[in-house]
Design a protein around this motif. Structure first.
Motif, PDB file in Angstrom:
ATOM      1  N   LEU A 107      91.403  13.865   7.503  1.00 59.90           N
ATOM      2  CA  LEU A 107      90.851  12.649   7.189  1.00 59.90           C
ATOM      3  C   LEU A 107      89.480  12.368   7.147  1.00 59.90           C
ATOM      4  N   GLY A 108      88.685  13.266   8.121  1.00 57.51           N
ATOM      5  CA  GLY A 108      86.981  12.919   8.517  1.00 57.51           C
ATOM      6  C   GLY A 108      86.491  13.795   7.325  1.00 57.51           C
ATOM      7  N   ASP A 109      87.255  14.868   6.539  1.00 58.33           N
ATOM      8  CA  ASP A 109      86.781  15.615   5.691  1.00 58.33           C
ATOM      9  C   ASP A 109      86.873  14.798   4.549  1.00 58.33           C
ATOM     10  N   VAL A 110      88.064  14.215   3.948  1.00 60.74           N
ATOM     11  CA  VAL A 110      88.241  13.653   2.878  1.00 60.74           C
ATOM     12  C   VAL A 110      87.297  12.312   2.886  1.00 60.74           C
ATOM     13  N   HIS A 123      86.735   9.388  12.349  1.00 62.06           N
ATOM     14  CA  HIS A 123      87.869  10.566  12.484  1.00 62.06           C
ATOM     15  C   HIS A 123      87.386  11.929  13.022  1.00 62.06           C
ATOM     16  N   LEU A 124      86.028  12.275  12.992  1.00 66.37           N
ATOM     17  CA  LEU A 124      85.462  13.499  13.561  1.00 66.37           C
ATOM     18  C   LEU A 124      85.560  13.196  15.029  1.00 66.37           C
ATOM     19  N   GLY A 146      87.168  24.013  12.272  1.00 69.53           N
ATOM     20  CA  GLY A 146      87.200  22.961  11.196  1.00 69.53           C
ATOM     21  C   GLY A 146      86.288  21.960  11.604  1.00 69.53           C
ATOM     22  N   LEU A 147      86.620  21.342  12.956  1.00 69.98           N
ATOM     23  CA  LEU A 147      86.112  20.097  13.344  1.00 69.98           C
ATOM     24  C   LEU A 147      84.762  20.350  13.580  1.00 69.98           C
ATOM     25  N   ASP A 148      84.299  21.846  14.052  1.00 66.24           N
ATOM     26  CA  ASP A 148      82.928  22.033  14.006  1.00 66.24           C
ATOM     27  C   ASP A 148      81.844  22.102  12.694  1.00 66.24           C
ATOM     28  N   ARG A 149      82.849  22.532  11.673  1.00 65.92           N
ATOM     29  CA  ARG A 149      82.065  22.666  10.356  1.00 65.92           C
ATOM     30  C   ARG A 149      81.881  21.229   9.852  1.00 65.92           C
TER      31      ARG A 149
END
Length: 162
Positions: A107-110, A123-124, A146-149
């Motif tokens: 969700l954070g990425d989208v 979301h992050l 993924g969360l770090d990126r």
């Protein structure tokens, strides 16, 4: 190995797995067709475990981030209705709480790609709060990475969708 039972996936989970395999091979259209067929049978009122798995996987094969967001939100909503017992019966060894880092990462990425940086950061933060539920295995490292990126992308000067 007497006394050991190997649990076979139920037909719905097996079909979702088939769609996931297609998606991982780059056959996104075929994966979407498989997932759409499962969704047609399940509907919005189906088993939350199946809906969570299906929606999480369907989001991954969307070309339009707005459609991806719809499926990611469905996955999160369904996860809230899955019990640890239901997940265990489906062969999932970890508690349902371990679903959330990945759900929030997606969700954070989208949201980031859609330019909604406040929701992306929310979301992050939620994903980072839940990351302690993950093991220190390959999957845990994948989600943590993924969360770090995502955090790096969101903290970069002029952070926006890319």
């Amino acid at each position: 190995m007497s006394g050991t039972t190997i649990q076979q996936p139920d037909p719905v989970t097996a079909e979702i797995g088939r769609g996931m395999e297609l998606g991982q091979r780059g056959e996104r259209d075929a994966a979407r067709r498989v997932f759409a067929g499962v969704w047609d049978r399940l509907g919005a009122d189906g088993d939350p475990f199946h809906i969570c798995a299906l929606a999480h996987s369907m989001a991954d094969v969307q070309d339009d981030p707005r459609e991806e967001l719809v499926w990611d939100l469905r996955a999160l909503e369904a996860a809230d209705l899955v019990s640890d017992e239901r997940a265990r019966l489906a062969g999932v060894a970890s508690p349902v709480a371990a679903f959330y880092p990945s759900l929030h990462l997606n969700l954070g990425d989208v949201y980031r790609r859609l330019g909604d940086l406040d929701r992306a950061r929310d979301h992050l933060a939620r994903g980072l709060d839940a990351v302690g539920t993950l093991g220190d295995d390959g999957y845990g490292q994948l989600i943590k990475g993924g969360l770090d990126r995502l955090a790096e992308r969101l903290s970069a000067p002029g952070s926006s969708a890319d």
